[in-house]
Scaffold this motif. Structure first.
Motif, PDB file in Angstrom:
ATOM      1  N   UNK A   3      24.343  29.749  20.616  1.00  0.00           N
ATOM      2  CA  UNK A   3      23.078  29.414  21.246  1.00  0.00           C
ATOM      3  C   UNK A   3      22.710  30.453  22.302  1.00  0.00           C
ATOM      4  N   UNK A   4      21.452  30.839  22.333  1.00  0.00           N
ATOM      5  CA  UNK A   4      20.941  31.773  23.341  1.00  0.00           C
ATOM      6  C   UNK A   4      20.297  30.919  24.437  1.00  0.00           C
ATOM      7  N   UNK A   5      21.111  30.457  25.358  1.00  0.00           N
ATOM      8  CA  UNK A   5      20.679  29.488  26.359  1.00  0.00           C
ATOM      9  C   UNK A   5      20.093  30.185  27.585  1.00  0.00           C
ATOM     10  N   UNK A   6      18.897  29.748  27.970  1.00  0.00           N
ATOM     11  CA  UNK A   6      18.266  30.209  29.207  1.00  0.00           C
ATOM     12  C   UNK A   6      18.488  29.121  30.250  1.00  0.00           C
ATOM     13  N   UNK A   7      19.321  29.396  31.231  1.00  0.00           N
ATOM     14  CA  UNK A   7      19.663  28.375  32.218  1.00  0.00           C
ATOM     15  C   UNK A   7      18.473  28.064  33.119  1.00  0.00           C
ATOM     16  N   UNK A   8      18.566  26.960  33.813  1.00  0.00           N
ATOM     17  CA  UNK A   8      17.505  26.570  34.741  1.00  0.00           C
ATOM     18  C   UNK A   8      17.285  27.653  35.800  1.00  0.00           C
ATOM     19  N   UNK A   9      18.352  28.222  36.285  1.00  0.00           N
ATOM     20  CA  UNK A   9      18.207  29.282  37.282  1.00  0.00           C
ATOM     21  C   UNK A   9      17.469  30.478  36.700  1.00  0.00           C
ATOM     22  N   UNK A  10      17.771  30.794  35.442  1.00  0.00           N
ATOM     23  CA  UNK A  10      17.162  31.971  34.820  1.00  0.00           C
ATOM     24  C   UNK A  10      15.662  31.786  34.567  1.00  0.00           C
ATOM     25  N   UNK A  11      15.239  30.557  34.261  1.00  0.00           N
ATOM     26  CA  UNK A  11      13.797  30.390  34.051  1.00  0.00           C
ATOM     27  C   UNK A  11      13.056  29.896  35.293  1.00  0.00           C
ATOM     28  N   UNK A  12      13.776  29.742  36.399  1.00  0.00           N
ATOM     29  CA  UNK A  12      13.141  29.407  37.658  1.00  0.00           C
ATOM     30  C   UNK A  12      12.756  27.948  37.800  1.00  0.00           C
ATOM     31  N   UNK A  13      13.600  27.053  37.298  1.00  0.00           N
ATOM     32  CA  UNK A  13      13.296  25.625  37.365  1.00  0.00           C
ATOM     33  C   UNK A  13      13.315  25.112  38.806  1.00  0.00           C
ATOM     34  N   UNK A  14      12.445  24.166  39.072  1.00  0.00           N
ATOM     35  CA  UNK A  14      12.476  23.456  40.350  1.00  0.00           C
ATOM     36  C   UNK A  14      13.648  22.483  40.370  1.00  0.00           C
ATOM     37  N   UNK A  15      14.093  22.137  41.544  1.00  0.00           N
ATOM     38  CA  UNK A  15      15.155  21.155  41.674  1.00  0.00           C
ATOM     39  C   UNK A  15      14.612  19.767  41.340  1.00  0.00           C
ATOM     40  N   UNK A  16      15.411  18.925  40.692  1.00  0.00           N
ATOM     41  CA  UNK A  16      14.948  17.565  40.387  1.00  0.00           C
ATOM     42  C   UNK A  16      14.793  16.742  41.665  1.00  0.00           C
ATOM     43  N   UNK A  17      13.932  15.763  41.618  1.00  0.00           N
ATOM     44  CA  UNK A  17      13.713  14.883  42.763  1.00  0.00           C
ATOM     45  C   UNK A  17      14.591  13.637  42.653  1.00  0.00           C
ATOM     46  N   UNK A  18      15.857  13.808  42.610  1.00  0.00           N
ATOM     47  CA  UNK A  18      16.754  12.669  42.515  1.00  0.00           C
ATOM     48  C   UNK A  18      17.896  12.939  41.568  1.00  0.00           C
ATOM     49  N   UNK A  19      18.619  11.891  41.230  1.00  0.00           N
ATOM     50  CA  UNK A  19      19.795  12.006  40.369  1.00  0.00           C
ATOM     51  C   UNK A  19      19.445  11.590  38.944  1.00  0.00           C
ATOM     52  N   UNK A  20      20.027  12.278  37.988  1.00  0.00           N
ATOM     53  CA  UNK A  20      19.812  11.938  36.590  1.00  0.00           C
ATOM     54  C   UNK A  20      20.578  10.666  36.221  1.00  0.00           C
ATOM     55  N   UNK A  21      20.021   9.926  35.270  1.00  0.00           N
ATOM     56  CA  UNK A  21      20.752   8.817  34.658  1.00  0.00           C
ATOM     57  C   UNK A  21      21.657   9.392  33.578  1.00  0.00           C
ATOM     58  N   UNK A  22      22.927   9.097  33.657  1.00  0.00           N
ATOM     59  CA  UNK A  22      23.885   9.668  32.725  1.00  0.00           C
ATOM     60  C   UNK A  22      23.913   8.890  31.414  1.00  0.00           C
ATOM     61  N   UNK A  23      24.067   9.607  30.310  1.00  0.00           N
ATOM     62  CA  UNK A  23      24.296   8.994  29.005  1.00  0.00           C
ATOM     63  C   UNK A  23      25.440   9.744  28.333  1.00  0.00           C
ATOM     64  N   UNK A  24      26.196   9.037  27.521  1.00  0.00           N
ATOM     65  CA  UNK A  24      27.350   9.675  26.883  1.00  0.00           C
ATOM     66  C   UNK A  24      27.096  10.026  25.426  1.00  0.00           C
ATOM     67  N   UNK A  25      26.097   9.391  24.801  1.00  0.00           N
ATOM     68  CA  UNK A  25      25.805   9.669  23.397  1.00  0.00           C
ATOM     69  C   UNK A  25      24.408   9.150  23.063  1.00  0.00           C
ATOM     70  N   UNK A  26      23.882   9.616  21.941  1.00  0.00           N
ATOM     71  CA  UNK A  26      22.602   9.136  21.426  1.00  0.00           C
ATOM     72  C   UNK A  26      22.697   9.064  19.908  1.00  0.00           C
ATOM     73  N   UNK A  27      21.699   8.430  19.289  1.00  0.00           N
ATOM     74  CA  UNK A  27      21.656   8.399  17.825  1.00  0.00           C
ATOM     75  C   UNK A  27      21.303   9.761  17.243  1.00  0.00           C
TER      76      UNK A  27
END
Length: 260
Positions: A3-27
């Protein structure tokens, strides 16, 4: 290729306004498009892709009031995958009550301008899906945003690719994990089983659709020699395996817009 991943720092993402809800799996994963105009110039200028991802995050945070960009990952025509919320974190883009079931992957195509996904973008979506399976416990399902939510997303060209089984350009479809029957977007509220050869009312539904497309077939609900002959001819026309059995790919192709 990895994968050619562009990290949040590399694309200049803003910081989130809070904490993420964690999930361990999806369909699995739901595929999205922007829903607006995408400048075709992004195909030749990756800097425009970066700017567009930033604009989407701003729209989600300042317009929607979300804590961050709503997508797990974003892909562009250059086969680059932008880190959004990432694996193991609840997305926001699938719709209320639907985010825990699937990760959300955005392809940078829209409803006007650039509407048809490039091979690089399709490869990027599949790279993103493999990454979410490996890092985030994503299941085998690959669906469109409209599957289960009233929306035109991810647009007809991208959704047609999803319905074909999301094949890699130049390769075979990604095999889907067997699962329970689900609703078909053309028939809200109806359950279609997609067995190797259809049974029951699904046969009549397919026959009616094929008759509406100009094929000489009776909608009698019986899958006999005449239906098999139509299926074989249709599969040959669509460059599908010629088996005479209406499998998932053949069924999906029956609802795609004919090429004129």
């Amino acid at each position: 290729m990895p994968i050619d991943l562009v990290t949040r720092r590399e694309w200049g993402a803003r910081q989130p306004r809070g904490s993420y809800t964690r999930i361990s799996s999806t369909s699995g994963v739901k595929v999205h498009y922007t829903g607006g105009r995408v400048d075709p110039g992004i195909v030749d200028d990756h800097a425009r892709c970066v700017a567009l991802v930033r604009a989407i995050q701003n729209s989600h945070m300042d317009g929607n009031g979300w804590m961050d960009i709503g997508y797990s990952l974003v892909t562009c025509p250059h086969r680059k995958v932008f880190e959004g919320r990432g694996p193991g974190r609840l997305p926001a883009a699938n719709g209320s009550g639907l985010n825990g079931g699937h990760y959300a992957v955005l392809g940078l195509v829209g409803s006007s301008g650039l509407v048809r996904p490039t091979d690089g973008l399709l490869h990027g979506i599949l790279d993103a899906i493999e990454y979410l399976r490996e890092r985030g416990g994503a299941g085998r399902e690959i669906k469109g945003h409209r599957d289960g939510y009233a929306t035109s997303c991810p647009g007809e060209p991208l959704y047609a690719w999803v319905r074909r089984g999301a094949p890699r350009p130049g390769g075979a479809p990604d095999p889907a994990e067997p699962g329970p029957p689900g609703p078909h977007p053309s028939f809200p509220g109806r359950t279609l089983k997609y067995p190797p050869v259809m049974k029951g009312e699904d046969v009549r539904t397919w026959q009616r659709q094929m008759r509406g497309r100009g094929w000489g077939i009776d909608a009698d609900g019986l899958y006999g020699p005449a239906s098999r002959d139509v299926a074989r001819a249709f599969q040959q026309e669509k460059d599908l395996p010629v088996t005479g059995a209406v499998d998932r790919a053949t069924w999906n192709a029956a609802w795609e817009e004919p090429v004129t």
